[in-house]
Design an enzyme around this catalytic site. Structure first.
Site, PDB file in Angstrom:
ATOM      1  CE  LYS A   4      -2.185  -1.227   3.831  1.00 49.27           C
ATOM      2  NZ  LYS A   4      -1.681  -2.577   4.148  1.00 49.27           N
ATOM      3  NE  ARG A  20      -4.447  -1.577   9.032  1.00 49.53           N
ATOM      4  CZ  ARG A  20      -3.400  -1.048   8.404  1.00 49.53           C
ATOM      5  NH1 ARG A  20      -3.427   0.202   8.013  1.00 49.53           N
ATOM      6  NH2 ARG A  20      -2.335  -1.774   8.155  1.00 49.53           N
ATOM      7  NE  ARG A  53       7.557  -2.948   6.659  1.00 50.97           N
ATOM      8  CZ  ARG A  53       6.256  -2.648   6.607  1.00 50.97           C
ATOM      9  NH1 ARG A  53       5.788  -1.925   5.604  1.00 50.97           N
ATOM     10  NH2 ARG A  53       5.438  -3.068   7.534  1.00 50.97           N
ATOM     11  NE  ARG A  74       6.171  -0.683  10.389  1.00 54.87           N
ATOM     12  CZ  ARG A  74       5.174  -0.640   9.527  1.00 54.87           C
ATOM     13  NH1 ARG A  74       5.296   0.034   8.395  1.00 54.87           N
ATOM     14  NH2 ARG A  74       4.050  -1.288   9.784  1.00 54.87           N
ATOM     15  NE  ARG A 113       1.331  -5.328  11.119  1.00 54.00           N
ATOM     16  CZ  ARG A 113       2.372  -4.956  10.379  1.00 54.00           C
ATOM     17  NH1 ARG A 113       3.583  -5.422  10.648  1.00 54.00           N
ATOM     18  NH2 ARG A 113       2.211  -4.145   9.379  1.00 54.00           N
TER      19      ARG A 113
END
Ligand code: B4P
Length: 191
Positions: free
Chosen positions: A14, A89, A128, A134, A145
């Site tokens: 996204k 969401r 990532r 993160r 998630r």
């Protein structure tokens, strides 16, 4: 106004494809994930609340997120349209967005649904995590998630299907090839 919802599971691209959309269509961009991370990095009260949810892979409460979008739209000024990245969401967020945009006499033109299998999502997010810093890019949180996405976020797609604006995009392949499909979908809804 050309308002675009870029939708899909965590790691579906996204944020990546939003960058391409901004360049091609000269649109404003709001990423709720980026806004929340900014609140965390500046140690605000909202940031502390957001972190307590994000670290567990949970969604941040709807009232917080909807308030952020409301104040963003309030300050946005004259724009060609907005890319909503990572928002809505939940169905409650989708309904709130519909009402907020209606108050500006506009609506969502297209919801781009990036389709990527879970094993590929896991690989991308673990990768990532090696550089992002993160706290939600680790295997345990990613699993949570993906589960939250299935239970709370996927129903948003039915909302946009009923609105007649949902388009499925195969989200696996080169970033440029995926963007070519995205641009075709946007152009066909923006005639
Ligand atoms: P977000 O910040 O929205 O992040 P995301 O879903 O992890 O990532 P995205 O899909 O944008 O993936 P990207 O392009 O980076 O959310 C983080 C958290 O914030 C949520 O879990 C939640 O707690 C909270 N939150 C945010 N919005 C909320 C809301 N509305 N309500 C409640 N809570 C909210 O791509 C991922 C990786 O894949 C990158 O490394 C990229 O380089 C790579 N990649 C992209 N495209 C690729 C391709 N075609 N091939 C190979 N790799 C690719």
């Amino acid at each position: 106004m050309l308002n675009i919802v870029i939708f899909g599971p965590p790691g579906s691209g996204k944020g990546t494809q939003s960058e391409n959309l901004i360049k091609k269509y000269n649109l404003a961009h709001i990423s709720t994930g980026d806004l929340l991370r900014k609140e965390i990095s500046t140690n605000t009260q909202l940031g502390a609340l957001a972190k307590s949810h994000m670290d567990k892979g949970e969604l941040v409460p709807d009232d917080v997120i909807i308030g952020m979008i409301d104040s963003y739209l309030d300050r946005m000024g004259n724009v060609n349209g907005v890319i909503f990245d990572g928002f809505p969401r939940t169905v409650a967020q989708a309904q709130a967005l519909k009402e907020l945009l209606a108050s500006y006499k506009t609506s969502v033109a297209v919801c781009l649904n990036l389709e990527v299998p879970n094993d590929e999502l896991m690989t991308r997010l673990i990768e990532r995590g090696k550089t992002s810093g993160r706290s939600d890019d680790n295997e345990e949180t990613i699993k949570a998630r993906l589960d939250v996405y299935d239970k709370q976020t996927k129903p948003v797609l039915d909302f946009y299907k009923k609105e007649g604006v949902a388009v499925n995009i195969k989200g696996v392949g080169s970033i440029d090839a995926i963007f070519a499909d995205i641009a075709d979908a946007v152009d066909s809804k923006n005639k």
